[in-house]
Every structure is written in C-alpha cells, then in structure tokens.
Design a protein around this motif. Structure first.
Motif, short mmCIF file in Angstrom:
data_model
loop_
_atom_site.label_atom_id
_atom_site.label_comp_id
_atom_site.label_asym_id
_atom_site.label_seq_id
_atom_site.Cartn_x
_atom_site.Cartn_y
_atom_site.Cartn_z
N THR A 1 3.87 2.85 2.87
CA THR A 1 4.42 3.22 1.57
C THR A 1 3.35 3.07 0.50
N GLN A 2 3.21 4.07 -0.35
CA GLN A 2 2.25 4.03 -1.45
C GLN A 2 2.89 4.51 -2.74
N LYS A 3 2.25 4.15 -3.82
CA LYS A 3 2.73 4.54 -5.13
C LYS A 3 2.48 6.02 -5.36
N LEU B 1 12.74 1.92 -0.62
CA LEU B 1 12.71 3.16 -1.38
C LEU B 1 14.04 3.45 -2.06
N ASP C 1 6.94 -4.80 -4.86
CA ASP C 1 7.01 -3.80 -5.92
C ASP C 1 5.96 -4.08 -6.98
N LEU D 1 2.43 -3.27 -5.54
CA LEU D 1 2.16 -1.84 -5.46
C LEU D 1 1.94 -1.24 -6.85
N SER D 2 2.68 -1.73 -7.83
CA SER D 2 2.53 -1.21 -9.19
C SER D 2 1.16 -1.53 -9.76
N LYS E 1 9.44 6.14 -7.35
CA LYS E 1 8.23 5.42 -7.73
C LYS E 1 7.25 5.33 -6.55
N TYR E 2 7.80 5.27 -5.33
CA TYR E 2 6.97 5.18 -4.14
C TYR E 2 7.42 6.23 -3.13
#
Length: 686
Positions: free
Chosen positions: A345-347, A499, A473, A476-477, A505-506
């Motif tokens: 998972t990526q931004k 998600l 979260d 990642l932000s 957002k991701y």
C-alpha cells in the motif's frame, strides 16, 4: 493412559498380561462409555480359555479380530467329540463352546503330514546316525531322517479342506485368511462382521493387496459401558476443564480481535471461532485467554503465541494468525478462514499540486480545449442561422445572440473538474526501486511480514514496525523522507480494512505476494483439527461465514469516513475559473445596464429630478424596465402583438402633468403609485 486425549487403545500382548491390563482398566473406570479397546487375534483365539469370570467381565465391549473359520459338518462333529473328551479328562469343568484356532491349526497340520506320508509311501522312518553326537549326553539328539527330503515337498504341495478352512501353503505359509470381527458380549464372542482380502483380478494386479468388508456394514457393536453410540475416539478435555483459547493481546485491527475488555473479547475472528465451535457435532467448552504479561502488555509476537500451544499453555490459538511453514512445524492448522496474500500500500500522489491556480485546466489538453471552444462557437452560430428566419425567439439582429454563442464554451469550464483523476506518481512503484533508493517500508509489529520483507531484499534497518493502523497512517502520510515510510506491506485482510478506513488517500500497488490465510492453531495431532476444518467447510457452503464477515464489514463502513479519508480541493484551485466566469457575467451585466440607462437617459433624468419619494422613483423605474423593448421587433409585427395583447394602462406611465414616458411623457407621483394611464401618439406606445 487415562490422561491422554485419545480414547482408543490396541492391545497386542500375551493372554496373562492382557488379563491384568483389563482388570486394571476396569478399576480405573477406563472400560466406560467413550473408550474403545481393540485386541489382536492372539487374545481372541484364547478367549474361551480364560477361566476367571472377572477377566471376562472386565472385557465387556472389547472388539477383536481372529482368522475366520468357516462352519462345516466336519468341524461340528469334531467339536462334539472333542468336548466329550474334554469332559472326561476334566470332570466338573464345562467344555469351551469351540476348539480354539491353535487346536484347529494343529489338527490340520497333522492331517497334512499324514496325507504327505501316504503319498511318499513309507512305513517306518529311517535315520542316519549323527556321529558327532555319539559321545553326547543329550537324550534328544537324533539322527537325520532319510524320508524328510521326500516328505517336505509333499507337505508343501498338499491342499485340502481342513477344520480351519482351506489348507494351502504358499512359500511355506498358510494363505491369507479372512478375519472375523468379534465383540465381547457377556460371556461370548459375537460376530459383527468379516474382513476379507479382495481377490486380485486378471486385469489389475493393483487389487492384490487390497482388503475390504464382506457385506455392506458392520452389525451394531456394544461398546464399553454398554453403549451403542459410536465413540469419537478422543476427548477434548482430559481433566474436565474448559479448553484454554489463546488470543493476541494486540491484533492488527481491533475489528479483528478486541481484547480491551478481558471479560468480553470481541471481533470478527472471535465470532467466526464461536460459530465454528457451535457447528461441531459435540459440545466443546472453552474460555479465552489474552496473551499478555502481568502488566497487561503483549507477551510477544505471533510466533511466540503459537509456540505456547506446543508448550501446552494453550489448547487452541485463534485470531489473525497466518499459516506459515515455520509455525506448522510445531502446531497443526485448520483450513484457512480468511484469504491469504501480502499486498503493498502506498500513498496516492498527483502529477501536479491540486491547489494550483490553473488546476482546472489539467483535465483536457490545450488542443482539445481550443477545438471544443471553436466547436461550441460554431454550433451556436449554426443554431442562430438555422432558427433566425423561422423562430420568433431568434428574431432580431445577430448581435443579440453573440452572448448566447459564447456562453456555452465558458460554462463548460465549470464542469471541467469532473474529469480530474488522481494518478500515483510513476517513481518508486517497484520493490527494486524502493530497495535501491533506500526507502523506508513498514509492517505490523510481530507479523511474519517482517521476515518476508527481509527475504525480498530489504535491509532490516529500513523496515519500520508499527502496532496500530493510526501509526501506519501517520507514517505513510509523512513519507520516507520525513521520518515515515514509503510503502506498507500487510496481509490482504489488513489492507482491505485499512483502505476502508482511509478512503482515497492510499491504494494497493502491484500484485500481492502469495501466502497462506488466517487459521486456528492446535497442538500437533489434535483430533479437533479435522472436525473444525469440516465445520469451516460446512459454514462456508451455507454462507454463514460470509454473513458474519458482511456484518462486520458493514460495521467497518458505518464508522464514517476518517478525517484523512479524502484530500479536499480548496477554493484556490478554482480562483481563475470563478474570476473568468464572474468577470464575463458581470461585464455583460454592466454593459447592458449602461446601454439601458443611456438609451433612457431622459427618463432617468426626469425621474431623478422629480419630487417623488425615493421608493416611488424606484417603482417607476422598475415598471419601465419590465416593459418590452420595441426596438427588437418590426413595428408591424409589434403592433399586431400590441392589439392582440394590449398592455394594461396602469402598467404604462401616462403623459399627464409630470408623468414621464420613454419618448416625451411626464410622470407624476400619483402615477408612480399605480394610477397611471396610457397615451398613444403617432401610432407609438409612449
């Protein structure tokens, strides 16, 4: 033996020792309902030789096997004669109901020897003296029979129907025989079935070593404790205590396993476990136990939790526990209750800053914009040309419709934002790029994913672990450059729930890495594994599991969007768009008002210089503004319309006194309040 979970015991020993075993088992209450005792042919063959009634009583419900002896007239007559002889030798003792198998085999062996001797045709045996034993004091030393080499082949080739059945030696051994399955009932052996080898067919040698039951099924067996119910062969709890079910202190998400309240542990996988245990064909009592230290913190990783099953601290371990090769070395897993796989998972990043002043232009390229505007203008012009001669609404000079023609392309800008799409930035989308750029990646603390990342090639120092989704979260932000992470790796169920909490957002990136799913862990060899797996299959087929998951999924979504679930577009993004639209509209309005005031400047001057009140002046201007502009129509056409739809007198100012009309009339304050009249001069409405 009594403390073991198994309740099935196979006894293969001598008759004296077996007698002691059953007496002790009776004392230990192990000959009660739920137990299964199986004995081999050695003890079954000598069952009627047991002279102690207590031994027979202790063996009630035992199941055993022995070679099958077919009934025959010869066997019946021989048995009768043997019983008479037994009674003569042992007065006062009841003869056994049958000759044991060893006696039958001995009788048949002597019969075979006699048949072979008759074939050889000798009367008295002759021996060669053993010269080495002349000086021996052993009285059993004998010579070598001269008839033996002739007698042996005849014995091996002898075949006949004996008391024990067909007598035939193959490689010096009797042919495989069928077996009786016997049940000890009171003082007798009751036959409940026959086990017989399947004869090999000419077309398939594969059947040579196969066996099967003769008949459709076994007769009903009376088990220990006089029970007719088929024992399951094991007990869930050997001490009568509840099963201890271990759960992780801190799961990946509280929605999966929530141990905040130690007396009321909840979560998706808790509900799944409860439904599976309720679906078992027997009752199982259990209690949950958190995997925590005395201070309430987590006692270790998921590997540590699984190892507690090996050490006997837990009977079962449940939760978001993934099946791995390492864990399967010391526990047995049920079939998965949740899908497997590890996803990245990526931004979501955008190609340009969404708060740019010219952001609204991004959906379409410049060439497309110019083409669309030109097409809109052309369409408006063509529409005016086509309708001008036939439609009254389009009568008048073309200049009046220029605004309409240009209005269409400007309004299209308002809807441009609907075509805006977010796109993940192109760099760092491959794992090799993440490794090469020394980007930090993250996973849950205690998860097997940590080892997976190391196997993928990530340096351990670039792997950051987190306990809660909120921490992931935040990481990642921030991104890898600001103390966070570039990508999160997690099992697919984690990713899906993550998600759902942080919408838009991701996003998932790339293909998932294969792994097993979540399952329940049991001690090695636990009989619960098969039954629990069958229950999971049953609940999957009848959609119970999917219903439980759907219920929890709806709860996930009902929590409402997170504050960071979307990236809002500020007013600044459309500053230029609103300025253009407002400017064009305002300019049109200003031009129109200036033109109107200029054309009616005399009327405006007279109203403003009159002695009426301000409110009366406004009403007079409003009434005049509400009338049609006759300059937009031909006089004949307008006059026709005027006679068909005359304007009420009170709506048109009169020429009396100070009443002022557009061309030369005067207006009074009384007329301004509504008592005006109509004056027609030179066929023109004034």
């Amino acid at each position: 033996m009594k403390n073991m979970q198994t309740r099935v015991f196979v006894v293969h020993t001598t008759t004296p020792l077996a007698s002691k075993i059953f007496l002790k088992a009776k004392e230990a209450e192990m000959m009660s309902e739920g137990y299964v005792w199986i004995v081999t042919s050695g003890l079954m063959n000598l069952f009627y030789s047991l002279d102690n009634p207590r031994i027979v009583e202790s063996m009630q419900g035992v199941v055993g096997v022995k070679p099958f002896v077919p009934r025959s007239g010869k066997l019946k007559s021989t048995t009768i004669r043997w019983q008479k002889k037994f009674a003569e030798i042992n007065p006062g003792i009841t003869p056994p109901p049958e000759i044991n198998l060893f006696g039958l085999w001995a009788y048949d062996t002597l019969s075979a020897l006699g048949i072979a001797a008759e074939k050889v045709g000798f009367r008295e045996p002759t021996y060669l003296q053993n010269t080495t034993a002349l000086n021996s004091t052993n009285i059993f030393t004998t010579g070598t029979s001269q008839t033996g080499p002739k007698l042996l082949p005849e014995i091996l080739g002898t075949e006949f129907e004996g008391l024990a059945g067909n007598f035939k030696l193959v490689n010096g051994q009797l042919q495989p025989s069928s077996f009786q399955i016997l049940n000890v009932h009171r003082k007798k052996l009751r036959q409940v079935g026959i086990w017989t080898p399947l004869l090999p067919s000419s077309s398939s040698q594969r059947n040579a070593n196969m066996t099967g039951f003769l008949g459709e099924e076994l007769d009903q067996i009376t088990w220990p404790g006089k029970s007719r119910n088929i024992p399951k062969g094991w007990e869930v709890s050997v001490s009568g205590e509840k099963l201890k079910v271990g759960v992780p202190a801190v799961a990946g998400f509280p929605e999966f396993v929530n141990t905040t309240n130690a007396t009321n542990i909840t979560g998706l996988y808790i509900d799944l476990f409860k439904s599976v245990m309720a679906a078992l064909p027997y009752a199982v009592e259990y209690e949950f136990a958190r995997f925590v230290k005395p201070d309430g913190s987590s006692a270790g990783s998921y590997d540590d939790l699984s190892q507690k099953v090996l050490y006997g601290e837990y009977d079962i371990v449940i939760g978001d526990i993934t099946i791995t090769a390492n864990r399967s070395e010391y526990v047995d897993f049920s079939i998965p209750i949740e899908q497997g796989g590890v996803t990245r998972t990526q931004k979501i990043q955008y190609d340009d800053k969404i708060n740019s002043e010219l952001f609204f232009l991004k959906p379409l390229e410049k060439e497309l914009w110019l083409t669309a505007i030109a097409l809109f203008i052309f369409t408006g012009l063509a529409l005016w040309i086509l309708e001008h001669r036939v439609n009254k609404a389009f009568r008048g000079p073309a200049s009046e419709h220029v605004g309409l023609i240009f209005y269409i392309p400007f309004m299209s800008l308002v809807f441009a934002n609907k075509f805006t799409t977010a796109k993940l930035e192109k760099d760092h989308t491959d794992v090799s790029e993440l490794i090469r750029n020394n980007d930090y990646v993250g996973c849950r603390n205690g998860s097997f994913v940590f080892e997976l990342l190391k196997d993928l090639g990530f340096n351990e120092s670039y792997i950051r672990v987190y306990k809660r989704p909120e921490e992931l979260d935040e990481a990642l932000s921030k991104g890898s450059e600001k103390g966070g992470i570039k990508a999160m790796f997690s099992p697919t169920p984690y990713t899906n729930l993550f998600l759902s909490k942080y919408r838009n957002k991701y996003m998932k990136v790339g293909s998932p890495y294969l792994s097993e799913g979540f399952a329940f862990a049991f001690p090695k060899g636990s009989p619960l594994v098969a039954d629990v797996s069958r229950a999971i299959i049953k609940l999957t087929d009848n959609h119970t599991i999917s219903g439980i998951k759907a219920n929890w999924t709806s709860q996930f979504n009902d929590d409402g969007p997170s504050d960071s679930s979307s990236t809002p577009i500020s007013l600044r993004s459309f500053t230029v768009l609103f300025a253009i639209t407002g400017g064009v509209t305002g300019a049109c309005l200003v031009v129109f008002l200036v033109s109107y005031l200029y054309k009616n400047r005399d009327l405006v001057q007279r109203i403003s210089s009159s002695e009426m009140t301000t409110w009366s002046k406004l009403r007079a201007m409003s009434k005049h503004f509400d009338q049609r502009d006759p300059n937009s129509f031909r006089s004949g056409e307008y006059a026709s319309s005027r006679h068909q739809n005359p304007v009420p007198a009170e709506e048109i100012p009169s020429e009396n006194e100070d009443n002022v009309c557009p061309n030369s009339d005067r207006i009074t304050e009384e007329d301004a309040h509504g008592s005006s009249s109509v004056q027609v001069e030179n066929s023109r409405v004034v």
